[in-house]
Enzyme design. Structure first.
Site, PDB file in Angstrom:
ATOM      1  N   LYS A  20       0.953  -1.170   0.126  1.00 35.85           N
ATOM      2  CA  LYS A  20       0.054  -0.180  -0.209  1.00 35.85           C
ATOM      3  C   LYS A  20       0.617   1.161   0.101  1.00 35.85           C
ATOM      4  O   LYS A  20       0.694   1.983  -0.737  1.00 35.85           O
ATOM      5  CB  LYS A  20      -0.854  -0.127   1.532  1.00 35.85           C
ATOM      6  CG  LYS A  20      -2.131  -1.065   1.159  1.00 35.85           C
ATOM      7  CD  LYS A  20      -2.681  -1.194   2.413  1.00 35.85           C
ATOM      8  CE  LYS A  20      -4.026  -2.382   2.181  1.00 35.85           C
ATOM      9  NZ  LYS A  20      -4.525  -2.543   3.455  1.00 35.85           N
ATOM     10  N   GLN A  39      -4.526  -1.176   9.618  1.00 36.12           N
ATOM     11  CA  GLN A  39      -4.553  -2.811   9.251  1.00 36.12           C
ATOM     12  C   GLN A  39      -5.240  -3.523  10.077  1.00 36.12           C
ATOM     13  O   GLN A  39      -4.734  -3.916  11.428  1.00 36.12           O
ATOM     14  CB  GLN A  39      -3.049  -2.985   8.787  1.00 36.12           C
ATOM     15  CG  GLN A  39      -2.692  -4.555   8.179  1.00 36.12           C
ATOM     16  CD  GLN A  39      -3.543  -4.295   6.663  1.00 36.12           C
ATOM     17  OE1 GLN A  39      -3.282  -3.404   5.975  1.00 36.12           O
ATOM     18  NE2 GLN A  39      -4.199  -5.395   6.367  1.00 36.12           N
ATOM     19  N   ASP A  54     -10.797   3.255   4.190  1.00 36.81           N
ATOM     20  CA  ASP A  54     -11.238   1.860   4.117  1.00 36.81           C
ATOM     21  C   ASP A  54     -12.699   1.771   4.245  1.00 36.81           C
ATOM     22  O   ASP A  54     -13.372   0.689   3.686  1.00 36.81           O
ATOM     23  CB  ASP A  54     -10.985   0.915   5.490  1.00 36.81           C
ATOM     24  CG  ASP A  54      -9.793   0.061   5.227  1.00 36.81           C
ATOM     25  OD1 ASP A  54      -9.475  -0.158   4.126  1.00 36.81           O
ATOM     26  OD2 ASP A  54      -9.106  -0.368   6.068  1.00 36.81           O
TER      27      ASP A  54
END
Ligand code: NAP
Length: 284
Positions: free
Chosen positions: A50, A94, A117
């Protein structure tokens, strides 16, 4: 019938190039902060990928790596600092998190405007309300793939196999918003194969290697395989037996090289959207 392979790598590269050119045209540099807690090797690889992809797109990416014994209070304080930092447009924590930290508390602490997200309850609510803001990256990537493959969704019947908050549920909401008639199947669904065979669009997000067999797929269906499963021999396979399903489907995504590359591309896209929305530039 032999299915057309939907090339997620190519679609993702195009989306990443579009994001990079949007970033280049902005009068500021969007910022993405990724928080990694602990030493899970798979998470470390995802975070590194990422970070690299963001840097390539011209986004200022930074990773905050916290030890595995970090308390929930410390992580919440880290999120609060990122919420308050004007150079940070997107925050991604994460998952999974170590057992002493409740993921829901952390997700709820992220500023919804920076929740790239798309997991914050406010953003989930907007999606289910038909007014999506920041949308979870994997199902968003699936919608891009369907569009790029020229699939006309309105009025079709879809089966979403899996009901997780990360993939299945937001996938069903996005399809519903696109005027699709959606069935969501899960581990308690009776006669799964028959449910799958009714679908014109079949989306598998179940985490079971090659569970969807060829005779579960209607002739001419579009099959999107979200699954990523590593076998004992090291091979990566999806949730669908690709060759068998391709014998019935009109189009299918491969694993790897299907949905996987779209997730990061959509994360970059979400970061730029969040930056533009926060800083008042036209969304383009
Ligand atoms: P998850 O949270 O484990 O959810 C799996 C879903 O599948 C659950 O709803 C579960 O039902 C259902 N299920 C499990 N076994 C089943 C069975 N035998 N029959 C019917 N339904 C069954 O997984 P996830 O996070 O959604 O991920 C799903 C897959 O997508 C995994 O392979 C994951 O690696 C992959 N993935 C890929 C990406 C990407 O970037 N391409 C991103 C995220 C996930 P219940 O709800 O009843 O338990």
């Amino acid at each position: 019938m032999t299915a057309t392979l939907i090339d997620g790598k190519a679609v993702a590269l195009r989306l990443r190039a579009t994001v990079a050119s949007r970033v280049a045209a902005l009068p500021f540099q969007p910022g993405l902060a990724v928080v990694l807690v602990g030493d899970d090797p798979a998470s470390a690889v995802y975070v590194r990928n990422k970070d690299r992809a963001a840097a390539k797109a011209g986004i200022a990416a930074r990773t905050l790596h916290l030890p595995a014994d970090t308390s929930e209070a410390t992580l919440l304080a880290t999120v609060a600092a990122l919420n308050a930092d004007p150079s940070v447009d997107g925050i991604l924590v994460q998952l999974p998190l170590p057992p002493q930290i409740r993921a829901q508390s952390v997700i709820a602490a992220i500023d919804p405007a920076k929740d790239v997200d798309g997991f914050h309850p406010v953003n989930v609510g907007h999606l289910h309300d038909g007014r999506p803001t920041l949308v979870p990256c994997t199902p968003l990537g699936v919608m891009h793939l369907l569009a790029e493959a020229g699939v006309s969704l309105r009025g079709t019947r879809a089966l979403v196999l899996g009901r997780s908050a990360i993939v299945g549920k937001p996938m069903a909401a996005l399809l519903t918003n696109a005027d699709v008639t959606v069935t969501v199947a899960h581990s308690r669904t009776r006669d799964l194969a028959a449910e799958c065979r009714r679908a014109e669009v079949l989306i598998a997000a179940v985490g079971r290697p090659e569970m969807v067999r060829g005779d579960w797929v209607a002739d001419g269906a579009v099959v999107i395989d979200v699954g990523i499963n590593r076998l004992a021999d090291g091979r990566l396979v999806g949730d669908c037996a690709t060759a068998e399903c391709a014998a019935h489907a009109a189009a299918i995504t491969p694993v790897p090289g299907g949905v996987g590359p779209m997730t990061i591309a959509c994360l970059l896209d979400n970061t730029v959207r969040a930056a533009v929305a926060r800083r008042g530039q036209p969304a383009g």
